[in-house]
Structures are given as C-alpha cells and as structure tokens.
Design a protein around this motif. Structure first.
Motif, PDB file in Angstrom:
ATOM      1  N   GLU A  34      25.139  13.197  26.447  1.00  0.00           N
ATOM      2  CA  GLU A  34      23.469  13.515  27.311  1.00  0.00           C
ATOM      3  C   GLU A  34      23.371  12.850  28.240  1.00  0.00           C
ATOM      4  O   GLU A  34      22.432  13.718  29.023  1.00  0.00           O
ATOM      5  CB  GLU A  34      23.219  11.672  26.782  1.00  0.00           C
ATOM      6  CG  GLU A  34      21.844  11.744  26.563  1.00  0.00           C
ATOM      7  CD  GLU A  34      20.955  10.353  27.031  1.00  0.00           C
ATOM      8  OE1 GLU A  34      20.892   9.607  25.695  1.00  0.00           O
ATOM      9  OE2 GLU A  34      22.533   9.191  27.122  1.00  0.00           O
ATOM     10  N   ALA A  35      24.144  12.381  29.024  1.00  0.00           N
ATOM     11  CA  ALA A  35      23.716  12.852  31.103  1.00  0.00           C
ATOM     12  C   ALA A  35      23.831  14.368  30.976  1.00  0.00           C
ATOM     13  O   ALA A  35      22.555  15.075  32.083  1.00  0.00           O
ATOM     14  CB  ALA A  35      24.909  11.438  31.754  1.00  0.00           C
ATOM     15  N   THR A  66      20.350  15.921  29.601  1.00  0.00           N
ATOM     16  CA  THR A  66      19.558  15.898  30.950  1.00  0.00           C
ATOM     17  C   THR A  66      19.415  16.258  31.862  1.00  0.00           C
ATOM     18  O   THR A  66      18.039  16.748  32.604  1.00  0.00           O
ATOM     19  CB  THR A  66      19.027  14.043  30.265  1.00  0.00           C
ATOM     20  OG1 THR A  66      19.398  13.769  29.474  1.00  0.00           O
ATOM     21  CG2 THR A  66      18.089  14.206  31.261  1.00  0.00           C
ATOM     22  N   TRP A  85      20.509  12.609  37.249  1.00  0.00           N
ATOM     23  CA  TRP A  85      21.657  12.864  36.178  1.00  0.00           C
ATOM     24  C   TRP A  85      22.236  13.637  36.491  1.00  0.00           C
ATOM     25  O   TRP A  85      23.782  12.712  35.748  1.00  0.00           O
ATOM     26  CB  TRP A  85      20.635  13.367  35.662  1.00  0.00           C
ATOM     27  CG  TRP A  85      19.579  12.733  34.688  1.00  0.00           C
ATOM     28  CD1 TRP A  85      17.956  13.082  34.774  1.00  0.00           C
ATOM     29  CD2 TRP A  85      19.533  11.672  33.140  1.00  0.00           C
ATOM     30  NE1 TRP A  85      17.368  11.734  34.834  1.00  0.00           N
ATOM     31  CE2 TRP A  85      18.279  11.401  33.338  1.00  0.00           C
ATOM     32  CE3 TRP A  85      20.792  10.691  33.042  1.00  0.00           C
ATOM     33  CZ2 TRP A  85      17.958  10.426  32.455  1.00  0.00           C
ATOM     34  CZ3 TRP A  85      20.760  10.140  32.166  1.00  0.00           C
ATOM     35  CH2 TRP A  85      19.623   9.631  31.607  1.00  0.00           C
ATOM     36  N   GLU A 132      24.901  10.193  37.020  1.00  0.00           N
ATOM     37  CA  GLU A 132      24.698   9.565  36.204  1.00  0.00           C
ATOM     38  C   GLU A 132      26.292  10.045  34.878  1.00  0.00           C
ATOM     39  O   GLU A 132      27.002   9.462  34.682  1.00  0.00           O
ATOM     40  CB  GLU A 132      24.224   9.512  35.053  1.00  0.00           C
ATOM     41  CG  GLU A 132      23.180   8.483  33.838  1.00  0.00           C
ATOM     42  CD  GLU A 132      23.684   7.021  34.453  1.00  0.00           C
ATOM     43  OE1 GLU A 132      24.084   6.251  33.821  1.00  0.00           O
ATOM     44  OE2 GLU A 132      23.455   7.055  35.973  1.00  0.00           O
ATOM     45  N   PHE A 133      25.788  11.630  34.892  1.00  0.00           N
ATOM     46  CA  PHE A 133      27.485  11.879  34.425  1.00  0.00           C
ATOM     47  C   PHE A 133      28.648  11.326  35.267  1.00  0.00           C
ATOM     48  O   PHE A 133      28.646  11.252  34.208  1.00  0.00           O
ATOM     49  CB  PHE A 133      27.337  12.941  34.868  1.00  0.00           C
ATOM     50  CG  PHE A 133      28.378  14.327  34.250  1.00  0.00           C
ATOM     51  CD1 PHE A 133      28.171  14.559  32.676  1.00  0.00           C
ATOM     52  CD2 PHE A 133      28.853  14.829  35.133  1.00  0.00           C
ATOM     53  CE1 PHE A 133      29.591  15.559  32.021  1.00  0.00           C
ATOM     54  CE2 PHE A 133      30.490  15.484  34.212  1.00  0.00           C
ATOM     55  CZ  PHE A 133      30.418  15.760  33.194  1.00  0.00           C
ATOM     56  N   ARG A 146      29.503   8.128  34.316  1.00  0.00           N
ATOM     57  CA  ARG A 146      29.721   7.632  32.688  1.00  0.00           C
ATOM     58  C   ARG A 146      31.135   8.261  32.721  1.00  0.00           C
ATOM     59  O   ARG A 146      31.303   7.584  31.107  1.00  0.00           O
ATOM     60  CB  ARG A 146      28.193   8.648  31.562  1.00  0.00           C
ATOM     61  CG  ARG A 146      26.932   7.603  31.792  1.00  0.00           C
ATOM     62  CD  ARG A 146      26.426   8.369  31.265  1.00  0.00           C
ATOM     63  NE  ARG A 146      24.770   7.576  31.587  1.00  0.00           N
ATOM     64  CZ  ARG A 146      23.738   7.535  30.210  1.00  0.00           C
ATOM     65  NH1 ARG A 146      23.843   8.629  29.868  1.00  0.00           N
ATOM     66  NH2 ARG A 146      22.337   7.803  30.737  1.00  0.00           N
TER      67      ARG A 146
END
Length: 223
Positions: A120-121, A124, A137, A140-141, A144
């Motif tokens: 998802e990251a 996005t 993002w 954020e990748f 995660r």
C-alpha cells in the motif's frame, strides 16, 4: 548581525548541551545571564528554554534553576542528543548496514497483512503528485519494511534514524536532489524490493534494498 530569536537560541543551547557544556553539575546558567550573553530580552531566553523543556532536553525547577535531563554522558538520552548532528554520509552508511538486513528479516517473518501494508505504501508513493507527498510515502515504505522484520530493537533503531532524517536540513537536502526521473527510479527499485518480499526471498530482498540505498546515496551525496 540579525537579532537572535527564541528558536535560534534554543538551537544554539541544544548544540552546547550536546557538546557536553554544563555537564559537570547538570545545570544551565540563569536566564538573566543567558539574556546578557545573547544580547536579547530575558523573556526571549525563557521561550528558548521552554522549547528545550518541551522536547525533554531540560527540566525547570522553580527557585532552583534549569537542569539537564541527561547529566550522564553515557546515558541513552545523552547519546540520542549527540546523534542529532549525524552527517548524511554517516547516516547512509548505517542505513546500508541495517536496512538490507531488515528487508531479509521481513521476507522471512512478515505476515501477509504486513506485506500488504508495504504494498500500500509503495502504491501510494507511486501515485504521489508532489515531492512532499512522495517523500512521506517513500519513508513510510521503509518504515513498514522495518515493521515486518519482527525485531523490536531493530525497529526502534530505525524509528530513531527516521526522527533524525525528519529534521529540516534533511528535507531540504532531499528536496534539492529530487526529480521526476529519480522518483520513477525509486518507485521501480521499491517494486523490486516488494517482489522479493512477496516471494519470501531474503537474499533477493537484501540485495534489492542495498542496490536501492546505493542509488539514494548517489543522488543525495553525489558518490
């Protein structure tokens, strides 16, 4: 010389604290003395010290003075304070040591739900239409991926690194190095990492992450 404001004074005080000044007794000079030293009104120093109190660097005791929260140079708090000045080159070296290992752990240990969060990251970030949104993002990748590794200590080290990289000088450096072509390259390299994670291939995940970080290093540092 332009007049110093509270934010400027707070930054100077924090650097002096990180360098070990006032460590012996753990106490900062009185606000009136600092006001004279910086050539500003006392309430400006009071605001500056308030910023340091807000982030946990110091604590003020009415009638006693302002004290450092980390008077032991070997304490965790003192160590973290010194890390705030980490150079981009040092940061990239450490990222290349830790993040490939985290990716390998993630390929082995992550649940499907955690891998879907990484996906998802990535998606996005690829759809982002401006640099700040992409940077959010992109970070954020990586965050995660660390969350997938199932190693809490490694995850917290990354949280500390992420906090350092969220400071203004880091963002400005990333902004200067940003281009649409590089964004596309990062998205492609993230896809390679994601594919390795989904195939549960730790060696490929390790190598893909290392290759990606070397690209980032070239773009940020020119080497």
């Amino acid at each position: 010389m332009p007049k110093l404001v509270a934010n400027d004074i707070a930054a100077v005080l924090k650097k002096r604290i990180s360098s070990g000044e006032w460590l012996e007794d753990g106490r900062m000079p009185p606000e009136r003395d600092l006001a004279v030293e910086f050539g500003v009104a006392r309430n400006t120093v009071r605001r500056a010290v308030g910023f340091l109190e807000d982030d946990g660097t110091v604590v003020r005791h009415v009638g006693r003075g302002t004290f450092l929260t980390a008077t032991n140079p070997d304490s965790i708090a003192a160590t973290v304070a010194r890390m705030e000045g980490t150079s981009p080159a040092d940061m990239m070296e450490i990222r290349q040591l830790l993040e490939p290992a985290a990716a390998a752990f993630a390929a082995t240990n992550a649940s499907m739900a955690e891998l879907n969060a990484v996906r998802e990251a990535h998606q996005t970030a690829c759809e982002a239409e401006d640099m700040p949104n992409f940077e959010h993002w992109d970070a954020e990748f990586h965050h995660r991926v660390f969350a997938c590794c199932r190693n809490d200590f490694l995850k917290e080290i990354h949280n500390l690194m992420r906090t350092i990289r969220d400071q203004s000088p880091w963002f400005e450096m990333k902004k200067r190095s940003f281009s649409e072509e590089r964004r596309q390259t990062y998205c492609s390299e993230h896809q390679t990492i994601l594919d390795a994670l989904l195939h549960r291939d730790p060696e490929s995940a390790n190598q893909a992450m290392l290759a990606h970080l070397k690209t980032v290093e070239r773009n940020l540092l020119g080497r």
